[in-house]
Design a protein around this motif. Structure first.
Motif, mmCIF file in Angstrom:
data_model
loop_
_atom_site.group_PDB
_atom_site.id
_atom_site.type_symbol
_atom_site.label_atom_id
_atom_site.label_comp_id
_atom_site.label_asym_id
_atom_site.label_seq_id
_atom_site.Cartn_x
_atom_site.Cartn_y
_atom_site.Cartn_z
ATOM 1 N N SER A 170 0.833 -1.209 0.000
ATOM 2 C CA SER A 170 0.000 0.000 0.000
ATOM 3 C C SER A 170 0.861 1.250 0.000
ATOM 4 O O SER A 170 0.596 2.200 -0.746
ATOM 5 C CB SER A 170 -0.923 0.015 1.217
ATOM 6 O OG SER A 170 -1.785 -1.089 1.195
ATOM 7 N N ILE A 171 1.895 1.251 0.828
ATOM 8 C CA ILE A 171 2.785 2.419 0.910
ATOM 9 C C ILE A 171 3.537 2.609 -0.404
ATOM 10 O O ILE A 171 3.658 3.733 -0.901
ATOM 11 C CB ILE A 171 3.768 2.270 2.083
ATOM 12 C CG1 ILE A 171 3.019 2.376 3.417
ATOM 13 C CG2 ILE A 171 4.865 3.338 2.013
ATOM 14 C CD1 ILE A 171 3.869 2.033 4.626
ATOM 15 N N SER A 172 4.040 1.520 -0.983
ATOM 16 C CA SER A 172 4.846 1.656 -2.208
ATOM 17 C C SER A 172 4.035 2.260 -3.343
ATOM 18 O O SER A 172 4.571 3.011 -4.165
ATOM 19 C CB SER A 172 5.455 0.314 -2.610
ATOM 20 O OG SER A 172 4.463 -0.570 -3.061
ATOM 21 N N THR A 173 2.743 1.983 -3.373
ATOM 22 C CA THR A 173 1.864 2.563 -4.391
ATOM 23 C C THR A 173 1.804 4.079 -4.261
ATOM 24 O O THR A 173 1.655 4.785 -5.256
ATOM 25 C CB THR A 173 0.437 1.982 -4.254
ATOM 26 O OG1 THR A 173 0.508 0.567 -4.365
ATOM 27 C CG2 THR A 173 -0.506 2.523 -5.289
ATOM 28 N N LEU A 174 1.954 4.581 -3.030
ATOM 29 C CA LEU A 174 1.772 6.011 -2.768
ATOM 30 C C LEU A 174 3.070 6.751 -2.465
ATOM 31 O O LEU A 174 3.050 7.963 -2.216
ATOM 32 C CB LEU A 174 0.816 6.175 -1.579
ATOM 33 C CG LEU A 174 -0.573 5.568 -1.781
ATOM 34 C CD1 LEU A 174 -1.320 5.481 -0.453
ATOM 35 C CD2 LEU A 174 -1.354 6.367 -2.803
ATOM 36 N N GLN A 175 4.189 6.043 -2.481
ATOM 37 C CA GLN A 175 5.461 6.643 -2.063
ATOM 38 C C GLN A 175 5.821 7.879 -2.893
ATOM 39 O O GLN A 175 6.319 8.865 -2.356
ATOM 40 C CB GLN A 175 6.583 5.607 -2.136
ATOM 41 C CG GLN A 175 7.871 6.074 -1.485
ATOM 42 C CD GLN A 175 7.722 6.352 -0.004
ATOM 43 O OE1 GLN A 175 7.320 5.472 0.751
ATOM 44 N NE2 GLN A 175 8.044 7.562 0.437
ATOM 45 N N ARG A 176 5.553 7.834 -4.180
ATOM 46 C CA ARG A 176 5.877 8.970 -5.037
ATOM 47 C C ARG A 176 5.120 10.229 -4.597
ATOM 48 O O ARG A 176 5.678 11.323 -4.567
ATOM 49 C CB ARG A 176 5.559 8.634 -6.489
ATOM 50 C CG ARG A 176 5.956 9.710 -7.442
ATOM 51 C CD ARG A 176 5.801 9.248 -8.872
ATOM 52 N NE ARG A 176 6.067 10.365 -9.754
ATOM 53 C CZ ARG A 176 5.679 10.422 -10.989
ATOM 54 N NH1 ARG A 176 5.017 9.418 -11.515
ATOM 55 N NH2 ARG A 176 5.943 11.466 -11.739
ATOM 56 N N ILE A 216 -1.442 11.668 3.309
ATOM 57 C CA ILE A 216 -0.547 12.410 2.420
ATOM 58 C C ILE A 216 -1.246 13.680 1.933
ATOM 59 O O ILE A 216 -0.680 14.775 1.945
ATOM 60 C CB ILE A 216 -0.106 11.545 1.221
ATOM 61 C CG1 ILE A 216 0.784 10.390 1.694
ATOM 62 C CG2 ILE A 216 0.617 12.391 0.170
ATOM 63 C CD1 ILE A 216 1.050 9.317 0.648
ATOM 64 N N LYS A 217 -2.485 13.526 1.529
ATOM 65 C CA LYS A 217 -3.253 14.651 0.976
ATOM 66 C C LYS A 217 -3.372 15.801 1.971
ATOM 67 O O LYS A 217 -3.267 16.967 1.595
ATOM 68 C CB LYS A 217 -4.650 14.158 0.574
ATOM 69 C CG LYS A 217 -5.473 15.187 -0.169
ATOM 70 C CD LYS A 217 -6.906 14.736 -0.412
ATOM 71 C CE LYS A 217 -6.990 13.493 -1.255
ATOM 72 N NZ LYS A 217 -8.400 13.162 -1.600
ATOM 73 N N PHE A 218 -3.574 15.486 3.248
ATOM 74 C CA PHE A 218 -3.845 16.527 4.243
ATOM 75 C C PHE A 218 -2.663 16.849 5.146
ATOM 76 O O PHE A 218 -2.826 17.499 6.179
ATOM 77 C CB PHE A 218 -5.085 16.151 5.062
ATOM 78 C CG PHE A 218 -6.327 16.123 4.215
ATOM 79 C CD1 PHE A 218 -6.883 17.302 3.742
ATOM 80 C CD2 PHE A 218 -6.909 14.925 3.853
ATOM 81 C CE1 PHE A 218 -8.011 17.279 2.933
ATOM 82 C CE2 PHE A 218 -8.040 14.890 3.048
ATOM 83 C CZ PHE A 218 -8.596 16.077 2.584
ATOM 84 N N THR A 219 -1.466 16.408 4.747
ATOM 85 C CA THR A 219 -0.250 16.732 5.496
ATOM 86 C C THR A 219 0.585 17.702 4.672
ATOM 87 O O THR A 219 0.748 17.529 3.467
ATOM 88 C CB THR A 219 0.551 15.441 5.803
ATOM 89 O OG1 THR A 219 -0.240 14.623 6.673
ATOM 90 C CG2 THR A 219 1.869 15.749 6.490
#
Length: 164
Positions: A26-32, A70-73
């Motif tokens: 899950s994290i690797s999908t969003l790491q970028r 990620i979106k709200f940080t």
């Protein structure tokens, strides 16, 4: 996905799940996305955690919650994922140093009829359905999902699923 859950179009298929690997995927999908905002994601999930669950549903929940963090940080923030067993369930938390959520809006987060939509720190948009889908998928597992937040300091999203 949500529409399919409402029309019985999604089948619940539990199997033995390596939870640490699920979280890594899950994290690797969003790491970028995190890297673009210079956000550090700390995976503190123990490597030995496994449970009976629907892999795709649980991965969708983790991915959606991390994506929201990620979106709200703000740039340079941090997201921390942890899990622990309590009684007969696995409790997972996704904590961020984001903008936080007003108390009166926390209850609205998981309801389709709340129409609560906010833009991310880089003006990212969303449909407002992500958390509704998360709730539906956690409900399939007979678990719970909830949030705690302090405006200006960040949020912690939790979910629990039976460990069996």
């Amino acid at each position: 996905e949500w529409a399919r859950t409402q029309t019985n179009g999604i089948e619940f298929k539990p199997r033995k799940v390596d939870f640490y690997q699920l979280v890594l995927n899950s994290i690797s999908t969003l790491q970028r996305n995190a890297d673009e905002k210079e956000i550090v994601i700390e995976n503190r999930i123990e490597k030995s955690i496994s449970l009976q669950a629907d892999y795709e549903m649980l991965e969708t929940v983790v991915r959606n919650l991390v994506n929201n963090s990620i979106k709200f940080t703000h740039r340079g923030g941090k997201i921390i994922l942890t899990s622990y067993f309590s009684d007969e369930e696995l409790i997972t938390s996704i904590q961020d140093t984001g903008v936080g959520i007003e108390t009166e809006n926390i209850e609205k987060l998981f309801h389709i009829d709340s129409h609560l939509k906010t833009r991310g720190t880089n003006y990212e948009s969303g449909t407002g359905l992500g958390l509704v889908i998360c709730k539906e998928f956690i409900d399939f597992h007979k678990g719970a999902i909830w949030a705690e937040s302090t405006p200006g300091k960040g949020s912690v999203f939790y979910f629990s699923v039976p460990a069996g």
